[in-house]
Design a protein around this motif. Structure first.
Motif, PDB file in Angstrom:
ATOM      1  N   LEU A   8     -12.082  -8.831  13.688  1.00 43.42           N
ATOM      2  CA  LEU A   8     -11.499  -9.499  15.005  1.00 43.42           C
ATOM      3  C   LEU A   8     -11.951 -10.899  15.254  1.00 43.42           C
ATOM      4  CD1 LEU A   8      -9.260  -9.107  17.529  1.00 43.42           C
ATOM      5  CD2 LEU A   8     -11.164  -9.116  18.818  1.00 43.42           C
ATOM      6  N   GLU A   9     -12.892 -11.300  15.466  1.00 44.39           N
ATOM      7  CA  GLU A   9     -13.578 -12.842  15.550  1.00 44.39           C
ATOM      8  C   GLU A   9     -12.991 -13.546  13.974  1.00 44.39           C
ATOM      9  OE1 GLU A   9     -17.478 -13.500  16.589  1.00 44.39           O
ATOM     10  OE2 GLU A   9     -17.021 -12.910  17.934  1.00 44.39           O
ATOM     11  N   ALA A  12      -8.930 -13.537  14.001  1.00 41.95           N
ATOM     12  CA  ALA A  12      -8.290 -14.503  15.300  1.00 41.95           C
ATOM     13  C   ALA A  12      -8.715 -15.844  15.025  1.00 41.95           C
ATOM     14  CB  ALA A  12      -9.667 -14.124  16.332  1.00 41.95           C
ATOM     15  N   ALA A  13      -9.661 -16.181  14.215  1.00 43.08           N
ATOM     16  CA  ALA A  13     -10.171 -17.503  13.329  1.00 43.08           C
ATOM     17  C   ALA A  13      -8.876 -18.464  12.889  1.00 43.08           C
ATOM     18  CB  ALA A  13     -11.290 -17.655  12.661  1.00 43.08           C
ATOM     19  N   LEU A  15      -5.983 -16.930  11.973  1.00 43.57           N
ATOM     20  CA  LEU A  15      -4.759 -16.919  12.739  1.00 43.57           C
ATOM     21  C   LEU A  15      -4.264 -17.787  12.214  1.00 43.57           C
ATOM     22  CD1 LEU A  15      -2.492 -14.286  12.959  1.00 43.57           C
ATOM     23  CD2 LEU A  15      -3.254 -15.055  15.774  1.00 43.57           C
ATOM     24  N   LYS A  16      -2.906 -18.777  11.454  1.00 43.23           N
ATOM     25  CA  LYS A  16      -1.703 -19.456  11.786  1.00 43.23           C
ATOM     26  C   LYS A  16      -1.111 -19.853  13.271  1.00 43.23           C
ATOM     27  CE  LYS A  16      -3.165 -21.694   7.542  1.00 43.23           C
ATOM     28  NZ  LYS A  16      -4.164 -20.766   7.151  1.00 43.23           N
ATOM     29  N   VAL A  17      -1.627 -19.766  14.110  1.00 44.59           N
ATOM     30  CA  VAL A  17      -0.360 -19.884  15.034  1.00 44.59           C
ATOM     31  C   VAL A  17       1.354 -20.149  14.541  1.00 44.59           C
ATOM     32  CG1 VAL A  17       0.652 -19.749  16.786  1.00 44.59           C
ATOM     33  CG2 VAL A  17      -1.740 -19.456  17.198  1.00 44.59           C
ATOM     34  N   SER A  18       2.236 -18.624  14.368  1.00 47.73           N
ATOM     35  CA  SER A  18       3.440 -19.200  13.817  1.00 47.73           C
ATOM     36  C   SER A  18       4.310 -19.609  14.712  1.00 47.73           C
ATOM     37  CB  SER A  18       3.729 -18.127  13.295  1.00 47.73           C
ATOM     38  OG  SER A  18       5.115 -18.545  13.001  1.00 47.73           O
TER      39      SER A  18
ATOM     40  N   VAL B  86      -8.494 -14.765  22.192  1.00 47.90           N
ATOM     41  CA  VAL B  86      -8.921 -13.845  21.189  1.00 47.90           C
ATOM     42  C   VAL B  86     -10.244 -13.985  20.369  1.00 47.90           C
ATOM     43  CG1 VAL B  86      -8.404 -12.058  19.481  1.00 47.90           C
ATOM     44  CG2 VAL B  86      -6.584 -12.428  20.974  1.00 47.90           C
ATOM     45  N   HIS B  89     -11.291 -17.758  19.680  1.00 43.28           N
ATOM     46  CA  HIS B  89     -10.748 -18.897  19.488  1.00 43.28           C
ATOM     47  C   HIS B  89      -8.679 -18.270  20.412  1.00 43.28           C
ATOM     48  CE1 HIS B  89     -13.089 -18.645  16.712  1.00 43.28           C
ATOM     49  NE2 HIS B  89     -13.401 -17.215  16.396  1.00 43.28           N
ATOM     50  N   ASP B  90      -8.579 -19.448  20.210  1.00 42.07           N
ATOM     51  CA  ASP B  90      -7.438 -19.820  20.612  1.00 42.07           C
ATOM     52  C   ASP B  90      -5.931 -19.273  20.211  1.00 42.07           C
ATOM     53  OD1 ASP B  90      -5.323 -20.962  22.359  1.00 42.07           O
ATOM     54  OD2 ASP B  90      -6.018 -23.585  22.192  1.00 42.07           O
ATOM     55  N   VAL B  91      -5.944 -18.702  20.541  1.00 46.85           N
ATOM     56  CA  VAL B  91      -4.206 -17.810  19.650  1.00 46.85           C
ATOM     57  C   VAL B  91      -3.092 -18.310  20.836  1.00 46.85           C
ATOM     58  CG1 VAL B  91      -5.914 -16.088  18.652  1.00 46.85           C
ATOM     59  CG2 VAL B  91      -4.803 -15.682  20.951  1.00 46.85           C
ATOM     60  N   THR B  92      -2.584 -18.566  21.638  1.00 40.67           N
ATOM     61  CA  THR B  92      -1.812 -19.173  22.253  1.00 40.67           C
ATOM     62  C   THR B  92      -0.770 -19.278  21.554  1.00 40.67           C
ATOM     63  OG1 THR B  92      -2.879 -20.590  23.496  1.00 40.67           O
ATOM     64  CG2 THR B  92      -0.814 -20.736  24.325  1.00 40.67           C
ATOM     65  N   GLY B  93       0.502 -18.661  21.600  1.00 45.29           N
ATOM     66  CA  GLY B  93       0.884 -18.621  21.341  1.00 45.29           C
ATOM     67  C   GLY B  93       2.067 -18.099  19.856  1.00 45.29           C
ATOM     68  N   ALA B  94       0.470 -17.367  19.348  1.00 44.65           N
ATOM     69  CA  ALA B  94       1.359 -16.271  18.287  1.00 44.65           C
ATOM     70  C   ALA B  94       1.490 -14.927  18.214  1.00 44.65           C
ATOM     71  CB  ALA B  94      -0.261 -15.769  18.488  1.00 44.65           C
ATOM     72  N   LEU B  99      -0.870 -10.147  16.640  1.00 41.13           N
ATOM     73  CA  LEU B  99      -1.976 -10.367  17.378  1.00 41.13           C
ATOM     74  C   LEU B  99      -2.117  -8.607  17.088  1.00 41.13           C
ATOM     75  CD1 LEU B  99      -0.874 -11.657  20.356  1.00 41.13           C
ATOM     76  CD2 LEU B  99      -3.641 -12.339  19.491  1.00 41.13           C
TER      77      LEU B  99
END
Lengths: 128, 258
Positions: A8-9, A12-13, A15-18, B86, B89-94, B99
């Motif tokens: 998960l870590e 999450a690291a 993860l490219k916030v789209s 999460v 790590h910052d996932v704001t706006g994901a 998620l």
């Protein structure tokens, strides 16, 4: 579970916030505007061309009208693409599932030895 | 993972196991989250954390902002301010599907199943995330034996409790790290609610971190490690279930000093 947390870590690291949802909304609006504006401008250009006597003016306005119709068609395509994308994704998923289920039924039917045996026995009796 | 954030008490962000080892980053954390529907702000700075392996209950009266908090945590509603983390790590706006893919799985209020699909088809939806249908089915029916005989039944024709079991089973076969449950008890008989929360307790023992949003506090406090009470869009009280017993009545019914 610690392995799951580590995964998960890691994910999450990475993860490219789209911002695609926002982009889809903008493109949907642009498509709708182009679709409507294209038709309106084409109609106005055509009406203006009726009042012109010079062929060059008429040709220019007709070219503009045709171009605007092209813009309208493109706008409609963009609008449909971004307004129906989610629905179409689900529809595609459903098609895939039904295709797989149909294939499973066929494979299941072919794999049953009893049904083919019965068929072979029954056929000579029917022919008598 | 900055130590300052890890060490900060964010409402319910304390470790559930009470060990002396340095606290890990909460698996799910909302920091100063504000959210609005149009021009109307509903959340006014929510701080909430779900530590690793803990069950956190988010309680509050109708309209307190619990479901909106879930929507923000699940990526269904972007916050107007604040951050969502999460595993540090910052996932704001994901997006919600991003998620869900990494392991933050949400079961929305009101039976999160596809009513016009069969039980099997609902489980098949989970194969997009993890594995073959027959393997997932075996896992789901082992945990929820009631669903096995109903595999070809439309999910919409199941009882409310069975639909929640199906929603839970579909969530669990995706191997979530964090489970967010919104109003699991909605519209269900008390005995069914009790059965569902027994299952949730089993799931928690497997190490999955759980955020349970619930209007009926009694149902969830028995299994929660930590709890928070929301009032008017903020977390008004936080602590262990025992610590919050006295705050519950004032949160739900109001009190003289409010």
């Amino acid at each position: 579970m610690s392995e799951r947390i580590a995964r998960l870590e890691r994910e999450a690291a990475n993860l490219k916030v789209s911002t695609s949802a926002k982009r889809d909304g903008i493109l949907q609006a642009v498509g709708a505007v182009a679709m409507v504006a294209g038709v309106v401008i084409a109609f106005v250009a055509y009406q203006l061309s009726l009042d012109k006597s010079d062929d060059r003016d008429i040709q220019s306005l007709v070219i503009l009208a045709v171009s605007m119709l092209g813009l309208s068609v493109t706008g409609a395509a963009v609008f449909l693409r971004y307004s129906l994308a989610r629905f179409l994704r689900f529809w595609l998923l459903r098609q895939l599932y039904e295709g797989q289920a149909h294939l499973d039924r066929l494979v299941g039917a072919l794999g049953q030895p009893n049904s083919s045996d019965e068929h072979e026995v029954a056929e000579p009796e029917a022919s008598r | 993972m900055e130590p300052s954030r890890r060490d900060r008490d964010v409402g319910v962000g304390l470790r559930a196991n009470g060990s002396d080892s340095p606290p890990a980053a909460p698996l799910l954390e909302l920091v100063g989250v504000r959210a609005a529907y149009g021009g109307i702000e509903v959340l006014h700075g929510v701080d909430l954390a779900v530590p690793q392996g803990a069950v956190v209950a988010l309680l509050g009266a109708n309209g307190a902002g619990k479901s909106t908090t879930v929507k923000v945590a699940a990526g269904l509603l972007p916050p107007t301010a604040g951050r969502v983390h999460v595993a540090g790590h910052d996932v704001t706006g994901a997006s919600s599907h991003d998620l869900a893919r990494i392991g933050v799985c949400t079961i929305p209020e009101g039976h999160g199943v596809f009513p016009n699909l069969t039980v099997r088809e609902n489980l098949w939806m989970a194969t997009q995330v993890s594995g073959r249908l027959d393997v997932l089915e075996d896992a789901a029916y082992a945990r929820f034996p009631l669903l096995g005989p109903r595999r070809h039944q439309l999910a919409g024709s199941l009882s409310g409790g069975e639909q929640q079991m199906l929603a839970l089973s579909r969530a669990l076969v995706t191997d979530p790290a964090v489970l967010v449950l919104d109003e699991l008890s909605m519209g269900l008989a008390p005995i069914v609610v009790q059965q569902l929360y027994e299952i949730v307790a089993q799931v928690a023992q497997e190490g999955i971190s759980i955020l349970v949003v619930e209007q009926f506090a009694r149902a969830v406090l028995g299994i929660a490690d930590r709890a928070a009470i929301m009032v008017n869009g903020v977390v008004a009280h936080a602590g262990t279930p025992a610590e919050l017993q006295s705050e519950l009545s004032s949160a739900y019914l109001g009190s003289d000093n409010e």
